[in-house]
Design an enzyme around this catalytic site. Structure first.
Site, PDB file in Angstrom:
ATOM      1  N   MET A  17      97.808  44.285  17.611  1.00  0.00           N
ATOM      2  CA  MET A  17      97.673  45.452  16.736  1.00  0.00           C
ATOM      3  C   MET A  17      97.783  45.051  15.271  1.00  0.00           C
ATOM      4  SD  MET A  17      96.675  48.407  17.500  1.00  0.00           S
ATOM      5  CE  MET A  17      96.958  48.881  15.809  1.00  0.00           C
ATOM      6  N   GLY A  74     103.771  51.920  13.092  1.00  0.00           N
ATOM      7  CA  GLY A  74     103.118  52.345  14.320  1.00  0.00           C
ATOM      8  C   GLY A  74     103.788  51.767  15.546  1.00  0.00           C
ATOM      9  N   PRO A 128     104.072  57.009  16.551  1.00  0.00           N
ATOM     10  CA  PRO A 128     103.773  56.103  17.655  1.00  0.00           C
ATOM     11  C   PRO A 128     102.297  56.118  18.040  1.00  0.00           C
ATOM     12  CG  PRO A 128     104.786  58.093  18.489  1.00  0.00           C
ATOM     13  CD  PRO A 128     104.843  58.184  16.990  1.00  0.00           C
ATOM     14  N   HIS A 180      96.440  51.838  31.070  1.00  0.00           N
ATOM     15  CA  HIS A 180      96.562  50.939  29.922  1.00  0.00           C
ATOM     16  C   HIS A 180      96.525  49.499  30.423  1.00  0.00           C
ATOM     17  CE1 HIS A 180      97.802  53.698  26.559  1.00  0.00           C
ATOM     18  NE2 HIS A 180      98.022  54.491  27.595  1.00  0.00           N
ATOM     19  N   LYS A 205     101.387  46.703  29.387  1.00  0.00           N
ATOM     20  CA  LYS A 205     102.136  47.899  29.006  1.00  0.00           C
ATOM     21  C   LYS A 205     102.852  48.442  30.234  1.00  0.00           C
ATOM     22  CE  LYS A 205     101.723  52.495  26.871  1.00  0.00           C
ATOM     23  NZ  LYS A 205     102.900  52.275  26.011  1.00  0.00           N
TER      24      LYS A 205
END
Length: 315
Positions: A50, A139, A163, A198, A202
């Site tokens: 990310m 985030g 989030p 996902h 995760k």
């Protein structure tokens, strides 16, 4: 602290590194066109997927990317620097980050931190930004969200904390919240089924799915977040959820199905995301929004992505 004093902590004998933050910045400015009046972003940590995506999005937007990224001690020791969007970012561990932040604040008056670290250090990172009075966009998921918001609010520090940074997903989420407020009990008696897929890394349930479920509960549905079905098996993701194979390592597929008591009426809400671009672009918009609020000296200092959407602060 003088710039030359920072060289040793950030270097190893096997890597060639800029002698100072100013030198690194001058090298970058020679090759990157930067939009005037925009914030400079330090993205932490760009060692993660990310963080890398946000750094790439910042460059695409013409923002100045500070050539450093905060990370864990082992990462900084193992990998002195990384390349992102044609730029070299040097990794800075916990032992030298305080000096680096102070120097960066002098070099970049409009500095904004962007945090995509890990849930285990979310409070540590927030406290670091508070300590140095550096505005930030966070985030990173996890942690005690109420404590996080309370600490930042009490510190009077400008920040956007959310989030979920995907603008369109946030808009859908806000729409469901408004629907629950305006039409409480509209789906009383209906059965709800929630499935979310996902990447296999995760392990926890999506925070977005949890928030949407809360809205459905406001609409009269009897459902607990523990009933959300998590799909992490590769075969099911491809064959059942129809996730493209090239996005198995980065996707978010959510389906909410509502069925009437007699089974004659069926509603389905779905949002499927491949990759991380939607979150990265939303994060950059949040940073631009925060820079404007700071410039305007807005009395409100803590924001979420709904605030960003309401301001129309999107490219």
């Amino acid at each position: 602290m003088a710039a030359q004093h920072l060289r040793k902590p950030f270097c190893s004998q096997h890597c060639k590194r800029p002698t100072s933050l100013r030198a690194a910045t001058m090298d970058r400015r020679a090759s990157v066109k930067v939009l005037a009046g925009k914030p400079a972003l330090m993205v932490n940590s760009c060692t993660g997927k990310m963080g890398r995506s946000v750094a790439e999005a910042a460059v695409r937007a013409g923002l100045e990317l500070v050539p450093y990224t905060l990370c864990g001690a082992k990462e900084a020791a193992d990998t002195p620097s990384i390349e992102i969007a044609g730029q070299t970012l040097q990794l800075v561990g916990p032992d030298t980050r305080d000096d680096l932040i102070q120097q960066a604040q002098q070099q970049y008056p409009a500095l904004i931190m962007v945090d995509y670290t890990v849930p285990d250090v979310i409070h540590e990172m927030a406290n670091l930004y508070i300590k140095h009075r550096t505005p930030f966009v966070m985030g990173t998921t996890g942690g005690d969200r109420e404590k996080l918001a309370e600490d930042v609010k009490n510190a009077g520090l400008y920040a956007v904390i959310a989030p979920q940074m995907g603008k369109q997903v946030v808009a859908f989420q806000a729409m469901m919240e408004m629907m629950a407020e305006q039409f409480p009990g509209a789906f009383s008696g209906y059965m709800l089924k929630v499935t979310e897929s996902h990447q296999s890394s995760k392990k926890d349930t999506s925070g977005t799915a949890k928030a949407i479920v809360n809205s459905f509960k406001g609409l009269g549905l009897d459902f607990d977040v523990s009933q959300i079905e998590l799909v992490r098996d590769r075969e099911q993701q491809v064959n059942r959820m129809k996730v493209p194979e090239e996005h198995l390592l980065g996707h978010a597929y959510h389906t909410y199905q509502l069925i009437s008591p007699d089974g004659t009426v069926y509603f389905e809400f779905q949002h499927n995301v491949c990759g991380r671009t939607i979150y990265a672009e939303g994060t950059v918009d949040a940073a631009l929004f925060l820079a404007r609020q700071i410039e305007q000296k807005d009395s409100q200092k803590l924001y979420n992505m709904v605030d960003v959407l309401k301001a129309g602060a999107m490219r």
